[in-house]
Write a protein that holds these residues in place. Sequence first.
Motif, short mmCIF file in Angstrom:
data_model
loop_
_atom_site.label_atom_id
_atom_site.label_comp_id
_atom_site.label_asym_id
_atom_site.label_seq_id
_atom_site.Cartn_x
_atom_site.Cartn_y
_atom_site.Cartn_z
N HIS A 14 12.88 11.70 -10.01
CA HIS A 14 11.86 12.41 -11.43
C HIS A 14 10.52 12.94 -10.97
CE1 HIS A 14 14.36 9.58 -14.70
NE2 HIS A 14 15.08 10.55 -14.60
N ALA A 15 9.79 11.96 -10.28
CA ALA A 15 8.87 12.52 -9.05
C ALA A 15 8.87 13.51 -8.74
CB ALA A 15 8.41 10.96 -8.26
N TYR A 16 10.16 13.77 -8.02
CA TYR A 16 10.30 15.12 -7.30
C TYR A 16 10.20 16.31 -8.47
CZ TYR A 16 11.88 11.04 -3.55
OH TYR A 16 12.11 10.93 -2.67
N ALA A 17 10.59 15.69 -9.12
CA ALA A 17 10.99 16.99 -9.97
C ALA A 17 9.59 17.45 -10.57
CB ALA A 17 11.61 16.47 -11.31
N ALA A 18 8.45 16.07 -10.94
CA ALA A 18 7.53 16.61 -11.43
C ALA A 18 6.25 17.28 -9.85
CB ALA A 18 6.45 14.85 -11.85
N GLY A 19 6.86 17.28 -9.18
CA GLY A 19 5.82 17.45 -8.34
C GLY A 19 6.36 19.55 -7.56
N PHE A 20 7.77 19.29 -8.05
CA PHE A 20 8.24 20.94 -8.63
C PHE A 20 7.61 21.29 -9.51
CE2 PHE A 20 11.40 19.35 -4.70
CZ PHE A 20 10.80 20.45 -3.65
N ALA A 21 7.68 20.44 -10.10
CA ALA A 21 7.22 21.67 -11.83
C ALA A 21 4.94 21.43 -11.71
CB ALA A 21 7.21 20.61 -12.75
N SER A 22 4.43 20.74 -10.90
CA SER A 22 3.56 20.85 -10.75
C SER A 22 2.95 22.24 -9.55
CB SER A 22 2.46 20.13 -10.06
OG SER A 22 3.23 19.50 -8.79
N ILE A 23 3.64 22.41 -8.91
CA ILE A 23 3.52 23.37 -8.27
C ILE A 23 4.40 24.84 -9.40
CG2 ILE A 23 4.58 25.14 -6.21
CD1 ILE A 23 5.76 22.46 -4.33
N GLY A 24 4.78 24.88 -9.52
CA GLY A 24 5.19 26.02 -10.43
C GLY A 24 3.29 26.72 -11.90
N LEU A 25 3.38 24.89 -12.38
CA LEU A 25 2.71 24.81 -13.39
C LEU A 25 0.62 25.28 -12.75
CD1 LEU A 25 1.68 24.09 -15.97
CD2 LEU A 25 1.57 21.64 -15.03
N SER A 26 0.55 24.81 -11.53
CA SER A 26 -0.18 25.47 -10.33
C SER A 26 -0.60 26.70 -9.78
CB SER A 26 -0.22 24.80 -8.95
OG SER A 26 -1.49 25.30 -8.25
N VAL A 27 0.83 27.54 -9.71
CA VAL A 27 0.44 29.56 -10.39
C VAL A 27 0.63 29.91 -11.09
CG1 VAL A 27 2.30 30.93 -9.44
CG2 VAL A 27 1.66 29.11 -8.07
N LEU A 28 0.79 28.91 -12.30
CA LEU A 28 1.09 29.76 -13.41
C LEU A 28 -0.72 29.40 -14.10
CD1 LEU A 28 2.67 30.42 -16.81
CD2 LEU A 28 2.53 28.35 -17.06
N SER A 29 -1.26 28.17 -13.70
CA SER A 29 -2.00 28.46 -13.98
C SER A 29 -3.39 29.37 -14.13
CB SER A 29 -2.68 26.44 -14.11
OG SER A 29 -2.80 26.39 -12.51
N TRP A 30 -3.36 29.50 -12.74
CA TRP A 30 -3.91 30.10 -11.70
C TRP A 30 -3.99 31.94 -12.28
CZ3 TRP A 30 -2.48 34.65 -8.44
CH2 TRP A 30 -3.34 35.14 -7.82
N THR A 31 -2.46 32.26 -12.27
CA THR A 31 -2.86 33.32 -13.12
C THR A 31 -3.34 33.18 -14.57
OG1 THR A 31 -0.56 33.79 -11.70
CG2 THR A 31 -0.53 34.86 -13.60
N VAL A 32 -3.13 32.66 -15.66
CA VAL A 32 -3.53 32.63 -16.80
C VAL A 32 -5.11 32.69 -17.00
CG1 VAL A 32 -3.75 31.65 -18.63
CG2 VAL A 32 -1.36 31.58 -18.08
N SER A 33 -5.43 31.55 -15.55
CA SER A 33 -6.86 31.47 -16.01
C SER A 33 -7.71 33.22 -15.24
CB SER A 33 -7.22 30.32 -14.54
OG SER A 33 -8.67 30.13 -14.83
N LEU A 34 -6.86 33.62 -14.68
CA LEU A 34 -7.15 35.13 -13.82
C LEU A 34 -7.72 35.89 -15.17
CD1 LEU A 34 -8.28 36.32 -11.06
CD2 LEU A 34 -5.60 36.55 -11.02
N GLY A 35 -6.28 35.60 -15.98
CA GLY A 35 -6.15 37.03 -16.49
C GLY A 35 -7.43 36.96 -17.90
N LYS A 36 -7.24 35.37 -18.18
CA LYS A 36 -8.38 35.15 -19.43
C LYS A 36 -10.12 35.21 -19.07
CE LYS A 36 -6.09 32.08 -22.04
NZ LYS A 36 -6.29 30.33 -22.89
N SER A 37 -10.52 34.80 -18.01
CA SER A 37 -12.01 34.88 -17.67
C SER A 37 -11.65 35.97 -16.31
CB SER A 37 -12.44 33.57 -16.91
OG SER A 37 -11.35 33.42 -15.31
#
Length: 73
Positions: A14-37
């Motif tokens: 579960h912790a390993y899956a959360a780690g990999f999910a946070s990598i994807g979430l990092s890229v996603l949050s960067w992309t969304v934030s770049l588009g909004k601001s």
Amino acid sequence: MISTIQNLGVRSEHAYAAGFASIGLSVLSWTVSLGKSKSKPQADRWGLFVGEWTPTFFAIGVALKLEETSSKK
């Protein structure tokens, strides 16, 4: 603390899956934030903030794995 987390039913996978999910979430949050601001520094900060969770999740995963193997003995 790790044994408490394990007693709650959280396994190392579960912790390993959360780690990999946070990598994807990092890229996603960067992309969304770049588009909004339209501000690259602000987008970078959001991506880095979420990206800092990854090593924590992996470290918890390793600790849980050690706890799992020591409790089997």
